[in-house]
Design a protein around this motif. Structure first.
Motif, PDB file in Angstrom:
ATOM      1  N   LEU A 119       0.856  -1.170   0.000  1.00  0.00           N
ATOM      2  CA  LEU A 119       0.000   0.000   0.000  1.00  0.00           C
ATOM      3  C   LEU A 119       0.897   1.226   0.000  1.00  0.00           C
ATOM      4  O   LEU A 119       1.679   1.427   0.933  1.00  0.00           O
ATOM      5  CB  LEU A 119      -0.887  -0.013   1.249  1.00  0.00           C
ATOM      6  CG  LEU A 119      -1.964   1.039   1.343  1.00  0.00           C
ATOM      7  CD1 LEU A 119      -2.949   0.899   0.181  1.00  0.00           C
ATOM      8  CD2 LEU A 119      -2.704   0.891   2.661  1.00  0.00           C
ATOM      9  N   PRO A 120       0.824   2.058  -1.041  1.00  0.00           N
ATOM     10  CA  PRO A 120       1.671   3.254  -1.091  1.00  0.00           C
ATOM     11  C   PRO A 120       1.399   4.159   0.110  1.00  0.00           C
ATOM     12  O   PRO A 120       0.275   4.235   0.617  1.00  0.00           O
ATOM     13  CB  PRO A 120       1.258   3.951  -2.387  1.00  0.00           C
ATOM     14  CG  PRO A 120       0.526   2.919  -3.177  1.00  0.00           C
ATOM     15  CD  PRO A 120      -0.044   1.946  -2.203  1.00  0.00           C
ATOM     16  N   ALA A 121       2.429   4.850   0.566  1.00  0.00           N
ATOM     17  CA  ALA A 121       2.304   5.745   1.721  1.00  0.00           C
ATOM     18  C   ALA A 121       1.170   6.756   1.529  1.00  0.00           C
ATOM     19  O   ALA A 121       0.467   7.105   2.479  1.00  0.00           O
ATOM     20  CB  ALA A 121       3.625   6.456   1.977  1.00  0.00           C
ATOM     21  N   SER A 122       0.957   7.200   0.301  1.00  0.00           N
ATOM     22  CA  SER A 122      -0.087   8.190   0.027  1.00  0.00           C
ATOM     23  C   SER A 122      -1.500   7.652   0.257  1.00  0.00           C
ATOM     24  O   SER A 122      -2.447   8.421   0.357  1.00  0.00           O
ATOM     25  CB  SER A 122       0.034   8.696  -1.411  1.00  0.00           C
ATOM     26  OG  SER A 122      -0.173   7.626  -2.318  1.00  0.00           O
ATOM     27  N   GLY A 126      -2.256   7.834   7.271  1.00  0.00           N
ATOM     28  CA  GLY A 126      -1.648   7.929   8.588  1.00  0.00           C
ATOM     29  C   GLY A 126      -1.603   6.635   9.375  1.00  0.00           C
ATOM     30  O   GLY A 126      -1.093   6.606  10.489  1.00  0.00           O
ATOM     31  N   HIS A 127      -2.132   5.557   8.812  1.00  0.00           N
ATOM     32  CA  HIS A 127      -2.139   4.276   9.523  1.00  0.00           C
ATOM     33  C   HIS A 127      -0.752   3.648   9.531  1.00  0.00           C
ATOM     34  O   HIS A 127       0.002   3.771   8.568  1.00  0.00           O
ATOM     35  CB  HIS A 127      -3.091   3.281   8.851  1.00  0.00           C
ATOM     36  CG  HIS A 127      -4.530   3.590   9.063  1.00  0.00           C
ATOM     37  ND1 HIS A 127      -5.168   4.633   8.441  1.00  0.00           N
ATOM     38  CD2 HIS A 127      -5.447   2.981   9.842  1.00  0.00           C
ATOM     39  CE1 HIS A 127      -6.430   4.652   8.809  1.00  0.00           C
ATOM     40  NE2 HIS A 127      -6.626   3.658   9.662  1.00  0.00           N
TER      41      HIS A 127
END
Length: 153
Positions: A119-122, A126-127
């Motif tokens: 899952l890309p940081a974007s 915030g998880h």
């Protein structure tokens, strides 16, 4: 990792339970662990109860549920929730794998797809990611898969 590699390197649930010095191996726990042995085992509590009771007739369903809940909390079993079906329990927790589920009969297989799914940081909002589950859904050959006689008719 292939399924054959997984089977060769994975310790059986009973061996993992015995390795926990603080967890007493009772006769009830032993037959429950033995009921969960085998390839692609994803049984319901009721199925585990029926298998285990063949070896220990005085076993109660409540003991099965309590033991399964303890093993899930300890990380020794993975609980599988499939909408519209009873909870299943997967003893294969040592190596990351996904599942393939038949939407008609509920048959479940461990699968080891290639490549990483991240899952890309974007898209994390915030998880802090601590795990991931992927369930591939389809129809087995008996229920309408490509080899089904229903498709050929």
């Amino acid at each position: 990792m292939s399924y054959n590699d997984f089977v060769k390197t994975g310790r059986r649930l009973i061996e993992r339970m015995q390795g926990r010095g603080t967890w007493r191996m009772t006769a009830q726990r032993r037959v429950i662990a033995q009921a969960l042995e085998g390839d692609h085992v994803h049984l319901t509590a009721e199925q585990i109860f029926q298998r285990a009771r063949q070896h220990l007739p005085e076993l109660s369903l409540a003991t099965v549920y309590n033991t399964l809940n303890e093993l899930v909390e300890l990380g020794e079993l993975q609980q599988m929730e499939i909408p519209g079906r009873p909870t299943r329990y997967d003893p294969n927790t040592e190596h990351r794998h996904d599942h393939l589920v038949c939407l008609r009969c509920g048959e479940i297989h461990d699968v080891f797809p290639r490549g990483k799914r991240q899952l890309p940081a974007s898209q994390r909002f915030g998880h802090r990611i601590v795990g991931q589950e992927t369930v591939f859904k389809g129809y087995c050959p008996r229920c309408g898969g490509p080899a089904s006689s229903r498709r050929r008719a």
